[in-house]
Motif scaffolding. Sequence first.
Motif, PDB file in Angstrom:
ATOM      1  N   ALA A  45       0.813  -1.224   0.000  1.00 34.52           N
ATOM      2  CA  ALA A  45       0.000   0.000   0.000  1.00 34.52           C
ATOM      3  C   ALA A  45       0.842   1.268   0.000  1.00 34.52           C
ATOM      4  O   ALA A  45       0.579   2.202  -0.767  1.00 34.52           O
ATOM      5  N   ALA A  46       1.855   1.344   0.858  1.00 38.58           N
ATOM      6  CA  ALA A  46       2.656   2.570   0.944  1.00 38.58           C
ATOM      7  C   ALA A  46       3.395   2.839  -0.363  1.00 38.58           C
ATOM      8  O   ALA A  46       3.438   3.984  -0.848  1.00 38.58           O
ATOM      9  N   ASP A  47       3.976   1.786  -0.947  1.00 40.25           N
ATOM     10  CA  ASP A  47       4.673   1.958  -2.225  1.00 40.25           C
ATOM     11  C   ASP A  47       3.731   2.432  -3.314  1.00 40.25           C
ATOM     12  O   ASP A  47       4.067   3.323  -4.111  1.00 40.25           O
ATOM     13  N   LEU A  48       2.560   1.831  -3.374  1.00 39.35           N
ATOM     14  CA  LEU A  48       1.622   2.183  -4.434  1.00 39.35           C
ATOM     15  C   LEU A  48       1.085   3.596  -4.257  1.00 39.35           C
ATOM     16  O   LEU A  48       0.958   4.341  -5.237  1.00 39.35           O
ATOM     17  N   PHE A  49       0.800   3.982  -3.026  1.00 39.43           N
ATOM     18  CA  PHE A  49       0.357   5.355  -2.805  1.00 39.43           C
ATOM     19  C   PHE A  49       1.428   6.337  -3.282  1.00 39.43           C
ATOM     20  O   PHE A  49       1.134   7.305  -3.980  1.00 39.43           O
ATOM     21  N   THR A  75      -5.386   3.759   0.183  1.00 42.36           N
ATOM     22  CA  THR A  75      -4.796   2.750  -0.703  1.00 42.36           C
ATOM     23  C   THR A  75      -5.011   1.361  -0.128  1.00 42.36           C
ATOM     24  O   THR A  75      -5.320   0.407  -0.860  1.00 42.36           O
ATOM     25  N   GLU A  76      -4.859   1.233   1.164  1.00 40.33           N
ATOM     26  CA  GLU A  76      -5.094  -0.058   1.818  1.00 40.33           C
ATOM     27  C   GLU A  76      -6.528  -0.534   1.601  1.00 40.33           C
ATOM     28  O   GLU A  76      -6.774  -1.708   1.300  1.00 40.33           O
ATOM     29  N   VAL A  77      -7.485   0.370   1.753  1.00 39.02           N
ATOM     30  CA  VAL A  77      -8.894   0.024   1.555  1.00 39.02           C
ATOM     31  C   VAL A  77      -9.136  -0.410   0.110  1.00 39.02           C
ATOM     32  O   VAL A  77      -9.835  -1.399  -0.163  1.00 39.02           O
ATOM     33  N   TRP A  78      -8.559   0.343  -0.832  1.00 39.56           N
ATOM     34  CA  TRP A  78      -8.707   0.034  -2.259  1.00 39.56           C
ATOM     35  C   TRP A  78      -8.143  -1.352  -2.582  1.00 39.56           C
ATOM     36  O   TRP A  78      -8.789  -2.161  -3.257  1.00 39.56           O
ATOM     37  N   LEU A  79      -6.956  -1.643  -2.081  1.00 40.94           N
ATOM     38  CA  LEU A  79      -6.341  -2.944  -2.329  1.00 40.94           C
ATOM     39  C   LEU A  79      -7.113  -4.061  -1.641  1.00 40.94           C
ATOM     40  O   LEU A  79      -7.294  -5.144  -2.214  1.00 40.94           O
ATOM     41  N   GLN A  80      -7.556  -3.813  -0.423  1.00 41.30           N
ATOM     42  CA  GLN A  80      -8.253  -4.861   0.323  1.00 41.30           C
ATOM     43  C   GLN A  80      -9.532  -5.272  -0.373  1.00 41.30           C
ATOM     44  O   GLN A  80      -9.930  -6.443  -0.325  1.00 41.30           O
ATOM     45  N   GLY A  81     -10.171  -4.325  -1.039  1.00 36.12           N
ATOM     46  CA  GLY A  81     -11.369  -4.671  -1.799  1.00 36.12           C
ATOM     47  C   GLY A  81     -11.080  -5.690  -2.881  1.00 36.12           C
ATOM     48  O   GLY A  81     -11.908  -6.577  -3.157  1.00 36.12           O
ATOM     49  N   LYS A  82      -9.925  -5.590  -3.507  1.00 35.15           N
ATOM     50  CA  LYS A  82      -9.538  -6.552  -4.534  1.00 35.15           C
ATOM     51  C   LYS A  82      -9.141  -7.882  -3.893  1.00 35.15           C
ATOM     52  O   LYS A  82      -9.487  -8.961  -4.400  1.00 35.15           O
ATOM     53  N   HIS A  97      14.294  -3.702  -9.867  1.00 34.01           N
ATOM     54  CA  HIS A  97      15.483  -2.884  -9.615  1.00 34.01           C
ATOM     55  C   HIS A  97      15.366  -2.081  -8.327  1.00 34.01           C
ATOM     56  O   HIS A  97      16.373  -1.772  -7.690  1.00 34.01           O
ATOM     57  N   THR A  98      14.140  -1.765  -7.934  1.00 38.56           N
ATOM     58  CA  THR A  98      13.933  -1.002  -6.699  1.00 38.56           C
ATOM     59  C   THR A  98      13.290  -1.836  -5.603  1.00 38.56           C
ATOM     60  O   THR A  98      13.348  -1.467  -4.427  1.00 38.56           O
ATOM     61  N   GLY A  99      12.637  -2.934  -5.984  1.00 40.27           N
ATOM     62  CA  GLY A  99      11.922  -3.750  -5.026  1.00 40.27           C
ATOM     63  C   GLY A  99      10.619  -3.142  -4.568  1.00 40.27           C
ATOM     64  O   GLY A  99       9.998  -3.631  -3.619  1.00 40.27           O
ATOM     65  N   ARG A 100      10.159  -2.087  -5.235  1.00 41.30           N
ATOM     66  CA  ARG A 100       8.957  -1.374  -4.811  1.00 41.30           C
ATOM     67  C   ARG A 100       7.790  -1.623  -5.770  1.00 41.30           C
ATOM     68  O   ARG A 100       7.984  -1.805  -6.975  1.00 41.30           O
ATOM     69  N   ALA A 101       6.581  -1.605  -5.219  1.00 43.46           N
ATOM     70  CA  ALA A 101       5.379  -1.778  -6.029  1.00 43.46           C
ATOM     71  C   ALA A 101       5.130  -0.530  -6.861  1.00 43.46           C
ATOM     72  O   ALA A 101       5.205   0.596  -6.343  1.00 43.46           O
ATOM     73  N   VAL A 102       4.808  -0.719  -8.136  1.00 43.65           N
ATOM     74  CA  VAL A 102       4.617   0.411  -9.050  1.00 43.65           C
ATOM     75  C   VAL A 102       3.313   0.322  -9.836  1.00 43.65           C
ATOM     76  O   VAL A 102       3.013   1.202 -10.642  1.00 43.65           O
ATOM     77  N   GLY A 103       2.536  -0.727  -9.620  1.00 43.75           N
ATOM     78  CA  GLY A 103       1.291  -0.863 -10.350  1.00 43.75           C
ATOM     79  C   GLY A 103       0.440  -2.001  -9.826  1.00 43.75           C
ATOM     80  O   GLY A 103       0.880  -2.781  -8.969  1.00 43.75           O
TER      81      GLY A 103
END
Length: 233
Positions: A45-49, A75-82, A97-103
Amino acid sequence: MAELNEYGQLVGDPVPNWQGAGLLMRKLLQGRSCRLEPMNTTQHAADLFDAFAQAEDERDWTWLGSVRPISVAATEVWLQGKIDDAGLVPFAVIDVHTGRAVGVVCLMAIDRANGTVEIGHVSWSARMKRSVISTEAVWLLLREAFACGYRRVEWKCDVLNTASRQAAERIGFTFEGRFRQRMVRKGRNRDSDWLSIIDGEWPALDAALQGWLAQSNFDANGQQLRRLESFRQ
């Protein structure tokens, strides 16, 4: 080819020994530039936000069913719905390369009996749009679907979202038709374009995608040497 039955009627091709497609799992799908991880609010969630917050405005969300989250909590609420939707197989796209969520992307509209599945809920941040990652993420999903015995993978988009349709056609999806007044989205009419790739097309498209994604197709600055379309010629 279609054939005649005992009544002289044309009927479709037989599908010998068809038992339906396999179960699509929430599991890690590993690529060279990205990996798809089963969606997790704590991890992603934090990475995606942060990734979505890099955009200057809301234009990337115009044709989506959701709106850009305004906080990590949203973002957490949005992801949890999925995550809670049993009809979805949701993934976070991770830049290796960064280890972070981007999409975000999901497998959805899963019909094992008929062997069809859709790639949807496509939400790319500015950190992955028009990049190797965006192409490889879709390839990983296509590879998984066809490996699990699906006969057809679908892509659907708002007819006004020309970038989405162009992205699908670049990968190899074939436009099939337009569903008028398919839904009401954010209080407005949405006509939907439908595209697909079927299993008989996949080996050639897979070879082209693998050729384009190969490290040898990119220079030291990460720029492609050949366009994807050239690998299908």
